[in-house]
Motif scaffolding. Structure first.
Motif, short mmCIF file in Angstrom:
data_model
loop_
_atom_site.label_atom_id
_atom_site.label_comp_id
_atom_site.label_asym_id
_atom_site.label_seq_id
_atom_site.Cartn_x
_atom_site.Cartn_y
_atom_site.Cartn_z
N LYS A 14 -20.30 -2.71 -20.16
CA LYS A 14 -18.91 -2.89 -20.59
C LYS A 14 -17.96 -2.23 -19.60
N GLU A 15 -18.28 -1.02 -19.16
CA GLU A 15 -17.45 -0.32 -18.17
C GLU A 15 -17.41 -1.09 -16.85
N GLN A 16 -18.57 -1.57 -16.41
CA GLN A 16 -18.60 -2.35 -15.17
C GLN A 16 -17.67 -3.55 -15.26
N GLU A 17 -17.72 -4.24 -16.37
CA GLU A 17 -16.89 -5.43 -16.53
C GLU A 17 -15.41 -5.07 -16.59
N GLU A 18 -15.07 -4.00 -17.28
CA GLU A 18 -13.67 -3.57 -17.36
C GLU A 18 -13.13 -3.22 -15.98
N VAL A 19 -13.90 -2.47 -15.20
CA VAL A 19 -13.48 -2.07 -13.86
C VAL A 19 -13.37 -3.30 -12.95
N PHE A 20 -14.33 -4.20 -13.05
CA PHE A 20 -14.30 -5.43 -12.26
C PHE A 20 -13.05 -6.25 -12.57
N LEU A 21 -12.77 -6.44 -13.85
CA LEU A 21 -11.62 -7.27 -14.24
C LEU A 21 -10.30 -6.63 -13.85
N ALA A 22 -10.22 -5.31 -13.93
CA ALA A 22 -8.99 -4.62 -13.52
C ALA A 22 -8.70 -4.86 -12.05
N GLN A 23 -9.75 -4.85 -11.23
CA GLN A 23 -9.58 -5.09 -9.79
C GLN A 23 -9.32 -6.57 -9.50
N LEU A 24 -9.93 -7.42 -10.29
CA LEU A 24 -9.67 -8.85 -10.15
C LEU A 24 -8.20 -9.16 -10.46
N ASP A 25 -7.67 -8.53 -11.50
CA ASP A 25 -6.26 -8.71 -11.84
C ASP A 25 -5.35 -8.25 -10.70
N LEU A 26 -5.70 -7.13 -10.08
CA LEU A 26 -4.90 -6.62 -8.97
C LEU A 26 -4.96 -7.58 -7.78
N ALA A 27 -6.13 -8.13 -7.52
CA ALA A 27 -6.26 -9.10 -6.43
C ALA A 27 -5.41 -10.33 -6.69
N LYS A 28 -5.39 -10.79 -7.94
CA LYS A 28 -4.57 -11.95 -8.29
C LYS A 28 -3.09 -11.64 -8.13
N GLU A 29 -2.68 -10.48 -8.60
CA GLU A 29 -1.28 -10.08 -8.52
C GLU A 29 -0.79 -10.00 -7.08
N LEU A 30 -1.62 -9.42 -6.20
CA LEU A 30 -1.22 -9.20 -4.81
C LEU A 30 -1.65 -10.34 -3.88
N HIS A 31 -2.32 -11.34 -4.43
CA HIS A 31 -2.81 -12.49 -3.67
C HIS A 31 -3.70 -12.02 -2.51
N ARG A 32 -4.81 -11.37 -2.89
CA ARG A 32 -5.75 -10.87 -1.90
C ARG A 32 -7.14 -11.49 -2.09
N PRO A 33 -7.83 -11.80 -1.00
CA PRO A 33 -9.22 -12.26 -1.11
C PRO A 33 -10.12 -11.14 -1.60
N VAL A 34 -11.22 -11.50 -2.24
CA VAL A 34 -12.09 -10.53 -2.90
C VAL A 34 -13.52 -10.63 -2.36
N SER A 35 -14.14 -9.47 -2.13
CA SER A 35 -15.55 -9.41 -1.73
C SER A 35 -16.36 -8.87 -2.91
N ILE A 36 -17.29 -9.68 -3.40
CA ILE A 36 -18.00 -9.38 -4.64
C ILE A 36 -19.47 -9.04 -4.38
N HIS A 37 -19.89 -7.95 -5.03
CA HIS A 37 -21.29 -7.55 -5.09
C HIS A 37 -21.83 -8.02 -6.42
N CYS A 38 -22.97 -8.72 -6.41
CA CYS A 38 -23.60 -9.14 -7.66
C CYS A 38 -25.11 -9.04 -7.52
N ARG A 39 -25.71 -8.25 -8.38
CA ARG A 39 -27.16 -8.11 -8.38
C ARG A 39 -27.67 -8.23 -9.81
#
Length: 276
Positions: A110-135
Motif C-alpha cells: 500500500k505504501e509503495q503504491e501511494e508513493v508511486f502515485l504521488a510521484q506520478l501525479d507530480l510528473a503529470k503536473e510538471l509534464h515530465r517523462p518517467v523512469s519506472i522500476h518494476c519487479r
C-alpha cells in the motif's frame, strides 16, 4: 581521440553511485569515445538528488531524473515529496527512478503504491517523462496506470522483465522499454523474446551502471555470487545483442534507439536540435 561513429543513448543509469565516484571522469570519457551522447541519470532518494543535479549541471550530456525508488520507501523522510518538487524545478529533468517492487521481502504494498502515485501525479503536473522500476509487480503497475492514467510526457519501464501480456498492456498505455546487460546472457530467453516483440519505436538500451554487468565477449564470465562494477562504456554489449536479435546492424540499431530516446525525453531536453 574523437568520438566513435555510433550515436548511443543510455536510457537509464546511476552515475552518482558511490561505486563510480573515483573513476567517473574516466568512465564518462571512455563512454563518450565509443559514441555515448546521452546518459539518462536517475536519482533514487533525497540523499543522492543533489549529486544528480550537480552531474547534470557539469555535463550537458547527462539528463537528470529525480525520484524515490521503491527500495527507499520505508526510509523516506516526512518532506520527501516537497524536496522532490524542489529538485524537479531546478533543472529540466524527468521523474525517476520510481515504481513497484514485490521482490522485497519486507515491504508494504500500500505504501509503495501511494508513493508511486504521488510521484506520478507530480510528473503529470510538471509534464515530465518517467523512469519506472518494476519487479514482480507488473499486474499492480498496469492496474494503477490504467486506473489513474499514464504520464502524458511518456514513461520508460527500465530493464523490462515482464511477460508478453505485460508488454502488450504497457504498449497500449504508451510505454517504452529498455534492456540492460542481462539481455546478453544466453539463458535470458525471456529478455530475448521481449526484445524481438517490442515495437521498434519503443525500444531503448541501458547500462543501469554500476549494476547489471553484461556478458562481455572474450572476458571471463561472472561466477555465481560475483559482482563487478558496470561501467558506462559497457552499453555497447547490450546494444550489440539487441541489434543481433532485431536483425539489424549495430549502427542501424543505435540510430533507432537514439531517436526513441530523444522522443521520450524531449520534454526535458533543453535544445530541439538533438536529431541525427
Amino acid at each position: 581521440m574523437g568520438r566513435f561513429t555510433l550515436k548511443i543513448f543510455d536510457g537509464h543509469c546511476h552515475l552518482q553511485d558511490e561505486r563510480l565516484k573515483d573513476s567517473l571522469a574516466e568512465d564518462l570519457a571512455n563512454a563518450r569515445k565509443i559514441g555515448v551522447y546521452k546518459f539518462a541519470c536517475c536519482g533514487v532518494a533525497p540523499n543522492d538528488w543533489q549529486d544528480v543535479l550537480h552531474l547534470a549541471k557539469e555535463n550537458a550530456d547527462v539528463i537528470p531524473s529525480f525520484g524515490l525508488h521503491p527500495w527507499e520507501v520505508k526510509e523516506r523522510v516526512p518532506d520527501w515529496l516537497e524536496k522532490l518538487r524542489y529538485y524537479l524545478l531546478q533543472i529540466p529533468s524527468g521523474v525517476g527512478e520510481i515504481g513497484l517492487d514485490h521482490g522485497i521481502r519486507e515491504r508494504n504494498d500500500k505504501e509503495q503504491e501511494e508513493v508511486f502515485l504521488a510521484q506520478l501525479d507530480l510528473a503529470k503536473e510538471l509534464h515530465r517523462p518517467v523512469s519506472i522500476h518494476c519487479r514482480r509487480a507488473f499486474q499492480p503497475l498496469i492496474r494503477l496506470l490504467s486506473k489513474y492514467g499514464p504520464p502524458r510526457a511518456g514513461f520508460l519501464v527500465h530493464s523490462f522483465s515482464g511477460n508478453s501480456d505485460d508488454m502488450t498492456a504497457l504498449v497500449e498505455l504508451g510505454a517504452y522499454f529498455s534492456f540492460s546487460g542481462t539481455c546478453t546472457f544466453t539463458r535470458n530467453k525471456k529478455a530475448h523474446r521481449n526484445i524481438k516483440a517490442a515495437p521498434l519505436a519503443r525500444l531503448l538500451v541501458e547500462t543501469d551502471a554500476p549494476d547489471m554487468y553484461p556478458l562481455i565477449r572474450d572476458e571471463e564470465p561472472l561466477q555465481q555470487g560475483e559482482k563487478r562494477t558496470n561501467r558506462p562504456a559497457n552499453i555497447f554489449h547490450p546494444l550489440r545483442k539487441i541489434a543481433e536479435l532485431r536483425e539489424l546492424n549495430v549502427e542501424e540499431m543505435a540510430k533507432e534507439i537514439w531517436q526513441n530516446g530523444i522522443r521520450l525525453f524531449a520534454p526535458v531536453l533543453e535544445t530541439d536540435n538533438e536529431q541525427i
